[in-house]
Write an enzyme that holds these catalytic residues in place. Structure first.
Site, PDB file in Angstrom:
ATOM      1  N   LYS A   1     -10.404   0.250  11.119  1.00  0.00           N
ATOM      2  CA  LYS A   1      -9.248  -0.664  11.108  1.00  0.00           C
ATOM      3  C   LYS A   1      -8.113  -0.098  11.944  1.00  0.00           C
ATOM      4  CE  LYS A   1     -10.568  -2.451   6.620  1.00  0.00           C
ATOM      5  NZ  LYS A   1     -10.403  -2.464   5.162  1.00  0.00           N
TER       6      LYS A   1
ATOM      7  N   GLN B   1      -6.780   0.023   0.511  1.00  0.00           N
ATOM      8  CA  GLN B   1      -8.240   0.047   0.584  1.00  0.00           C
ATOM      9  C   GLN B   1      -8.848   0.098  -0.819  1.00  0.00           C
ATOM     10  OE1 GLN B   1      -9.912  -0.365   3.383  1.00  0.00           O
ATOM     11  NE2 GLN B   1     -11.959  -0.029   2.598  1.00  0.00           N
TER      12      GLN B   1
ATOM     13  N   ASP C   1      -4.756  -9.007   3.351  1.00  0.00           N
ATOM     14  CA  ASP C   1      -6.109  -9.061   2.780  1.00  0.00           C
ATOM     15  C   ASP C   1      -6.374 -10.420   2.131  1.00  0.00           C
ATOM     16  OD1 ASP C   1      -7.864  -6.865   3.020  1.00  0.00           O
ATOM     17  OD2 ASP C   1      -6.686  -5.663   1.592  1.00  0.00           O
TER      18      ASP C   1
END
Ligand code: NDP
Ligand code: GUE
Ligand code: MG
Length: 289
Positions: free
Chosen positions: A53, A97, A120
């Site tokens: 990422k 995460q 997200d």
């Protein structure tokens, strides 16, 4: 006949070149899109995904802020960091995460992220917006799956889509996106007695389970589209998906590989959401007329 491979790396390259142009435009106005990534603990797979990422941000003109913490980080301390990033006008997207260490409640963490920065799309607000068709960030992996399906040129309207797996981050939101595209959707899970009964009728199958060989050649219809979300590590260390790729590709029409399928598209959609967040922020800063 062997299936056409849907190349998630190639599609990502295409989409990312347009995203890089949008990022450059924002940067030229002093609004370079910025993504904060928080990693708690030392899970090796998470470290790989986070590295991918961060690299994707660098390669496409986004700024990334990587914050790594020891697995012992307390929940209150994590919530404090999120509050600081929420308040920072130079940060447009925040990603924590998953999975988090057991002593941290992921729901509390997800809901602490400012809705405008929840790239997200994991929050209850985003989930509700997706369900009702309101504007909001769509979760990256389901969005990436939709783009991969669209890239086949096959219309979804009236087709039967079967999703295997019902997690809040993949299976459930993907079922809603497919429904929105007018597919007839079957959402299956670990208590579904005969998976093959459903998947054999499917024009589109998406496997998001986390178990190799969940979808085998006897379970698919000739010509179907197969999207493999799963990431599993085999005994020899190599990655594989949830689909028995070598045999299934002899039956179906289109199939995504692992690696090189859904994974890169998840990251591409994360870039898209972060740039969108920065564009909205830039628009909000314009003097109103
Ligand atoms: N490529 C990418 O970008 C991403 C890949 N992944 C990968 O995708 C996979 C799924 O991720 P995620 O959704 O987070 O996983 P979860 O573990 O949260 O969910 C797995 C789902 O699979 C279902 N399931 C388990 N066993 C079976 C079975 N035998 N038959 C049918 N369904 C079953 C579970 O059912 P139940 O609900 O009943 O327990 C559950 O709904 C993992 O391999 C993960 O690493 C995930 C996110 C992004
Ligand atoms: N808050 C949060 N957001 C996420 O989006 C999120 C998460 N937590 N936790 C874990 C899952 C998983 N995920 C992946 C991202 C990239 C690859 C990826 O880059 N895959 C490459 C190869 C990876 C490798 O080499 O190991 C590929 O499939 O080609 C995979 C999986 C994001 N997730
Ligand atoms: Mg999960």
């Amino acid at each position: 006949m062997t299936a056409q491979r849907i190349d998630g790396n190639a599609l990502s390259r295409q989409l990312r070149s347009a995203l890089a142009r949008r990022a450059a435009q924002l940067a030229a106005h002093g609004q370079q899109p910025a993504l904060a990534v928080i990693l708690v603990g030392e899970d090796p797979a998470s470290a790989v995904y986070v590295r991918n990422k961060v690299r994707a941000c660098q390669d496409n003109g986004l700024r990334s802020i990587l914050e790594k913490y020891d697995a012992s980080l307390g929940e209150a301390a994590l919530l404090e960091r999120i509050a600081a990033l929420n308040a920072d006008p130079g940060v447009h997207g925040i990603l924590v995460q998953m999975p988090l260490p057991g002593h941290i409640d992921p729901h509390r963490v997800i809901e602490a992220i400012a809705p405008a920065k929840d790239v997200d799309g994991y929050s209850a607000l985003c989930a509700g917006a997706l369900m009702t068709g309101l504007e909001g960030f769509r979760p990256c992996t389901p969005c990436g799956c939709m783009k991969l399906i669209e890239s086949t040129g096959q219309p979804l309207a009236g087709r039967h889509a079967v999703v295997i797996g019902r997690s809040n981050t993949v299976g459930k939101p993907l079922a809603l996106l497919l429904l929105q595209a007018n597919a007839t959707v079957t959402l299956t899970h670990s208590a579904t007695p005969d998976l093959g009964h459903h998947t054999r009728q499917a024009d589109v199958v998406v496997a998001a389970v986390g178990r190799a060989n969940t979808l085998t050649a006897d379970m698919v219809k000739p010509g179907a589209i197969v999207i493999d979300v799963g990431i599993n590590r085999r005994a020899d260390g190599r990655l594989c998906g949830d689909v028995d790729f070598d045999r299934v590709q002899e039956v179906v029409g289109w199939i995504t590989p692992v690696p090189g399928g859904v994974g890169p598209m998840t990251i591409t959609m994360l870039l898209e959401n972060t740039i969108q967040a920065a564009e909205r922020r830039a628009a909000a800063l314009l003097p109103s007329s």
